[in-house]
Scaffold this motif. Structure first.
Motif, short mmCIF file in Angstrom:
data_model
loop_
_atom_site.label_atom_id
_atom_site.label_comp_id
_atom_site.label_asym_id
_atom_site.label_seq_id
_atom_site.Cartn_x
_atom_site.Cartn_y
_atom_site.Cartn_z
N TYR A 31 0.84 -1.19 0.00
CA TYR A 31 0.00 0.00 0.00
C TYR A 31 0.88 1.24 0.00
CZ TYR A 31 -3.91 -3.09 0.89
OH TYR A 31 -4.86 -4.06 0.77
N GLU A 76 -8.13 8.39 1.23
CA GLU A 76 -8.05 6.96 0.91
C GLU A 76 -6.89 6.58 0.02
OE1 GLU A 76 -11.22 8.48 -0.07
OE2 GLU A 76 -12.03 8.18 1.94
N ARG A 105 -3.42 2.04 3.21
CA ARG A 105 -3.77 0.90 4.02
C ARG A 105 -5.02 1.19 4.86
NH1 ARG A 105 -1.23 -3.52 4.84
NH2 ARG A 105 0.76 -2.77 4.12
N GLN A 106 -5.04 2.36 5.46
CA GLN A 106 -6.21 2.78 6.24
C GLN A 106 -6.50 4.22 5.90
OE1 GLN A 106 -5.66 2.19 10.40
NE2 GLN A 106 -5.74 -0.03 10.25
N GLU A 117 -9.18 9.21 9.35
CA GLU A 117 -10.51 9.38 9.93
C GLU A 117 -10.68 10.79 10.44
OE1 GLU A 117 -11.63 6.21 12.49
OE2 GLU A 117 -10.70 4.75 11.21
#
Length: 149
Positions: A6, A115, A145-146, A149
């Protein structure tokens, strides 16, 4: 296949030597007749006026280098899409019998959005004498990867 890489896994400076490409007269002629029918790509006599003989289209050279890049590097990266190519160059003619060695490295990384990230892969291809024949920078959108947020 290795574990999928990633955006976070790809460090600037990381490099690969994904493979070699054998250049054949048959493939030079086939590609040129279909996509780039200039005399020095399709006619050996015409090519001798400015070169040692028949030469591959630069677009063919770029395409030949794409396969080892895709199979050995990009195949293991969480790619979303390609955004383009920068600094595309053909430094020396490529002809029948040449053996191209492809090298790739991560040149730059930038956050794209929450993202995804933008990774610039620098590609260089050398011939059997070690002469640089082709270079470019492929801009590729890669999953993170994440997501933030």
């Amino acid at each position: 296949m290795s574990e999928l890489q990633y955006f976070e896994d790809l460090e600037v400076g990381r490099s690969w030597e994904p493979g070699t490409v054998e250049v054949t007269e048959e493939e030079i002629l086939e590609f040129a007749r279909r996509y780039d029918p200039q005399p020095f790509h399709v006619d050996s006599e015409a090519a001798r006026r400015n070169f040692d003989g028949l030469i591959a289209s630069g677009w063919h050279t770029a395409a030949m280098c794409m396969r080892p890049l895709a199979e050995s590097v990009l195949h293991e990266v969480a790619i979303v899409a390609a955004m383009g190519v920068d600094d595309l160059r053909w430094h020396e003619p490529v002809g029948p019998g040449d053996r191209l060695t492809v090298g790739v490295s991560v040149a730059e990384k930038d956050r794209w959005n929450d993202e995804r990230g933008l990774v610039t892969f620098a590609l260089e291809a050398t011939n059997e004498d070690g002469d640089l024949v082709h270079s470019r920078k492929d801009l590729v959108v890669v999953e993170r990867r994440q997501a933030d947020e």
